[in-house]
Write a protein that holds these residues in place. Sequence first.
Motif, PDB file in Angstrom:
ATOM      1  N   LEU A 203       1.022  -1.505   0.371  1.00 46.84           N
ATOM      2  CA  LEU A 203       0.301   0.085  -0.221  1.00 46.84           C
ATOM      3  C   LEU A 203       0.843   1.036   0.460  1.00 46.84           C
ATOM      4  CD1 LEU A 203      -2.712  -0.806   2.638  1.00 46.84           C
ATOM      5  CD2 LEU A 203      -2.880  -1.138   0.067  1.00 46.84           C
ATOM      6  N   ALA A 204       1.700   1.276   0.590  1.00 50.06           N
ATOM      7  CA  ALA A 204       2.633   2.137   0.522  1.00 50.06           C
ATOM      8  C   ALA A 204       3.504   2.493  -0.660  1.00 50.06           C
ATOM      9  CB  ALA A 204       3.771   2.163   1.798  1.00 50.06           C
ATOM     10  N   LEU A 205       3.792   1.774  -1.164  1.00 52.21           N
ATOM     11  CA  LEU A 205       4.818   1.480  -2.729  1.00 52.21           C
ATOM     12  C   LEU A 205       2.693   1.990  -3.515  1.00 52.21           C
ATOM     13  CD1 LEU A 205       6.417   0.934  -4.702  1.00 52.21           C
ATOM     14  CD2 LEU A 205       6.243  -1.342  -4.907  1.00 52.21           C
ATOM     15  N   ARG A 206       1.760   1.332  -3.271  1.00 56.96           N
ATOM     16  CA  ARG A 206       0.848   2.312  -3.963  1.00 56.96           C
ATOM     17  C   ARG A 206       0.859   3.754  -4.286  1.00 56.96           C
ATOM     18  NH1 ARG A 206      -4.035  -1.688  -3.740  1.00 56.96           N
ATOM     19  NH2 ARG A 206      -3.532  -3.432  -5.058  1.00 56.96           N
ATOM     20  N   ALA A 207       1.202   4.142  -2.258  1.00 57.71           N
ATOM     21  CA  ALA A 207       0.668   5.545  -2.832  1.00 57.71           C
ATOM     22  C   ALA A 207       1.829   6.774  -3.239  1.00 57.71           C
ATOM     23  CB  ALA A 207       1.246   5.740  -0.705  1.00 57.71           C
ATOM     24  N   LEU A 208       3.101   5.781  -3.127  1.00 59.69           N
ATOM     25  CA  LEU A 208       4.153   6.382  -3.590  1.00 59.69           C
ATOM     26  C   LEU A 208       3.967   6.740  -5.126  1.00 59.69           C
ATOM     27  CD1 LEU A 208       7.115   4.649  -1.582  1.00 59.69           C
ATOM     28  CD2 LEU A 208       6.448   7.028  -2.085  1.00 59.69           C
ATOM     29  N   ALA A 209       3.567   6.145  -5.690  1.00 57.62           N
ATOM     30  CA  ALA A 209       3.380   5.598  -7.421  1.00 57.62           C
ATOM     31  C   ALA A 209       1.866   7.304  -7.505  1.00 57.62           C
ATOM     32  CB  ALA A 209       2.466   4.707  -7.467  1.00 57.62           C
ATOM     33  N   HIS A 210       0.647   7.263  -6.939  1.00 58.08           N
ATOM     34  CA  HIS A 210      -0.214   7.750  -7.232  1.00 58.08           C
ATOM     35  C   HIS A 210      -0.584   8.499  -6.612  1.00 58.08           C
ATOM     36  CE1 HIS A 210      -1.381   4.615  -9.719  1.00 58.08           C
ATOM     37  NE2 HIS A 210      -0.845   3.411  -8.570  1.00 58.08           N
ATOM     38  N   ARG A 211       0.255   9.174  -5.652  1.00 51.37           N
ATOM     39  CA  ARG A 211      -0.272  10.123  -4.722  1.00 51.37           C
ATOM     40  C   ARG A 211       0.510  11.749  -4.949  1.00 51.37           C
ATOM     41  NH1 ARG A 211      -4.885  10.573  -2.971  1.00 51.37           N
ATOM     42  NH2 ARG A 211      -5.376  10.100  -5.098  1.00 51.37           N
ATOM     43  N   PRO A 212       0.261  12.726  -4.733  1.00 53.89           N
ATOM     44  CA  PRO A 212       0.334  13.863  -5.146  1.00 53.89           C
ATOM     45  C   PRO A 212       1.741  13.805  -4.002  1.00 53.89           C
ATOM     46  CG  PRO A 212      -2.226  14.351  -4.799  1.00 53.89           C
ATOM     47  CD  PRO A 212      -1.837  12.401  -4.369  1.00 53.89           C
ATOM     48  N   PRO A 213       3.127  14.756  -5.009  1.00 54.42           N
ATOM     49  CA  PRO A 213       4.334  14.733  -3.755  1.00 54.42           C
ATOM     50  C   PRO A 213       3.521  15.887  -2.687  1.00 54.42           C
ATOM     51  CG  PRO A 213       4.561  15.524  -6.009  1.00 54.42           C
ATOM     52  CD  PRO A 213       3.019  15.745  -6.029  1.00 54.42           C
ATOM     53  N   ALA A 214       2.899  16.570  -2.735  1.00 59.21           N
ATOM     54  CA  ALA A 214       2.666  17.513  -1.454  1.00 59.21           C
ATOM     55  C   ALA A 214       2.239  16.176  -0.171  1.00 59.21           C
ATOM     56  CB  ALA A 214       1.413  18.873  -1.674  1.00 59.21           C
ATOM     57  N   MET A 215       1.225  15.993  -0.125  1.00 57.75           N
ATOM     58  CA  MET A 215       0.621  15.063   0.515  1.00 57.75           C
ATOM     59  C   MET A 215       2.027  13.750   0.882  1.00 57.75           C
ATOM     60  SD  MET A 215      -3.042  12.714  -0.305  1.00 57.75           S
ATOM     61  CE  MET A 215      -4.898  14.058  -0.797  1.00 57.75           C
ATOM     62  N   LEU A 216       2.658  13.030  -0.426  1.00 63.91           N
ATOM     63  CA  LEU A 216       3.744  12.553   0.562  1.00 63.91           C
ATOM     64  C   LEU A 216       4.707  12.581   1.121  1.00 63.91           C
ATOM     65  CD1 LEU A 216       4.509  10.839  -3.389  1.00 63.91           C
ATOM     66  CD2 LEU A 216       3.320   9.362  -0.774  1.00 63.91           C
ATOM     67  N   ALA A 217       5.356  14.072   0.560  1.00 66.87           N
ATOM     68  CA  ALA A 217       6.039  14.870   1.720  1.00 66.87           C
ATOM     69  C   ALA A 217       5.477  15.155   3.531  1.00 66.87           C
ATOM     70  CB  ALA A 217       6.132  16.486   1.302  1.00 66.87           C
ATOM     71  N   ALA A 218       4.692  15.083   3.240  1.00 68.33           N
ATOM     72  CA  ALA A 218       3.902  15.268   4.496  1.00 68.33           C
ATOM     73  C   ALA A 218       4.256  13.997   5.266  1.00 68.33           C
ATOM     74  CB  ALA A 218       2.287  15.841   4.509  1.00 68.33           C
ATOM     75  N   THR A 219       4.882  12.549   4.670  1.00 69.30           N
ATOM     76  CA  THR A 219       4.506  11.477   5.871  1.00 69.30           C
ATOM     77  C   THR A 219       5.701  11.252   6.030  1.00 69.30           C
ATOM     78  OG1 THR A 219       5.322  10.684   3.784  1.00 69.30           O
ATOM     79  CG2 THR A 219       2.798  10.610   4.440  1.00 69.30           C
ATOM     80  N   ALA A 220       6.840  12.099   5.266  1.00 67.89           N
ATOM     81  CA  ALA A 220       8.215  11.956   5.928  1.00 67.89           C
ATOM     82  C   ALA A 220       9.220  12.922   4.848  1.00 67.89           C
ATOM     83  CB  ALA A 220       8.547  10.422   5.882  1.00 67.89           C
ATOM     84  N   GLY A 221      10.079  12.665   5.595  1.00 64.12           N
ATOM     85  CA  GLY A 221      10.594  14.460   4.702  1.00 64.12           C
ATOM     86  C   GLY A 221      10.963  13.297   3.495  1.00 64.12           C
ATOM     87  N   ALA A 222      11.308  12.285   3.409  1.00 63.41           N
ATOM     88  CA  ALA A 222      12.115  11.454   1.794  1.00 63.41           C
ATOM     89  C   ALA A 222      10.857  10.379   1.981  1.00 63.41           C
ATOM     90  CB  ALA A 222      14.008  11.659   1.867  1.00 63.41           C
ATOM     91  N   PRO A 223      10.726  10.652   1.590  1.00 64.01           N
ATOM     92  CA  PRO A 223       9.240   9.484   1.737  1.00 64.01           C
ATOM     93  C   PRO A 223       9.766   7.926   0.935  1.00 64.01           C
ATOM     94  CG  PRO A 223       8.186  10.869   0.773  1.00 64.01           C
ATOM     95  CD  PRO A 223       9.645  11.670   1.500  1.00 64.01           C
ATOM     96  N   ALA A 224       9.703   8.859  -0.361  1.00 64.34           N
ATOM     97  CA  ALA A 224      11.013   7.000  -1.225  1.00 64.34           C
ATOM     98  C   ALA A 224      11.879   6.325  -0.300  1.00 64.34           C
ATOM     99  CB  ALA A 224      10.749   7.394  -2.182  1.00 64.34           C
ATOM    100  N   ARG A 225      12.295   7.389  -0.105  1.00 61.55           N
ATOM    101  CA  ARG A 225      13.671   6.639   0.153  1.00 61.55           C
ATOM    102  C   ARG A 225      13.847   5.947   2.058  1.00 61.55           C
ATOM    103  NH1 ARG A 225      18.344  11.137   1.939  1.00 61.55           N
ATOM    104  NH2 ARG A 225      18.683  10.931   0.149  1.00 61.55           N
TER     105      ARG A 225
END
Length: 205
Positions: free
Chosen positions: A152-174
């Motif tokens: 699910l986290a991987l799906r979020a990285l692929a589909h969610r807007p960058p602003a949302m992803l940045a709110a979860t962690a400083g470097a969400p993909a890393r």
Amino acid sequence: MRLYADLPARRVRQVTGDVLVLVWLGLCVAAGAAVRGAIAVVAGPLRQVAEVGGGIEANMTSASATAGGVPLVGDRLAGPFDGVAVAGERLQRAGLDGAGLVETLAVVVGVLLTTLPALVVLVPWLVARLRFVRRADEVRRLAADPAGLDLLALRALAHRPPAMLAATAGAPARAWRDGDPKATRRLAGLELARWGVAPPRDADG
């Protein structure tokens, strides 16, 4: 299988959409019935014409029978009455056929005006609702499994807007690649929220 989202905001939107679809279907039925009734009214005068023709036929047939009983000239006297009786029978048939055609047309037009506009809204709505049910159930199953949260986290990285992803962690993909459990849960939470699914208790964080 759940028809509605767990999250209140998404569920309210779904219920509101369902109500609007039902209202639209009701309007389509009312419009079809109104048009059907408006067209069917034309059949009334045609049936009256048929009644007049039937009356002429009956009266002229009776008069022909009476005239035919006159000695010597009965056949000649009955001829004109027979002709008028035939004309009355044709008028009756034309009125009945016309009324039947109008009533059939009224039903066909009424059904078309009910079903076509209804399907324009109903088909996309049904497709969207079925897609939601299928995806939401799939997301719920994944959320119940720690390995599923990672997906699910991987799906979020692929589909969610960058602003949302940045709110979860400083470097969400890393953070996800490093296996950070808190970042993974937060990313998974974005995908869960996308489908209106509440996170499991042990996935909160």
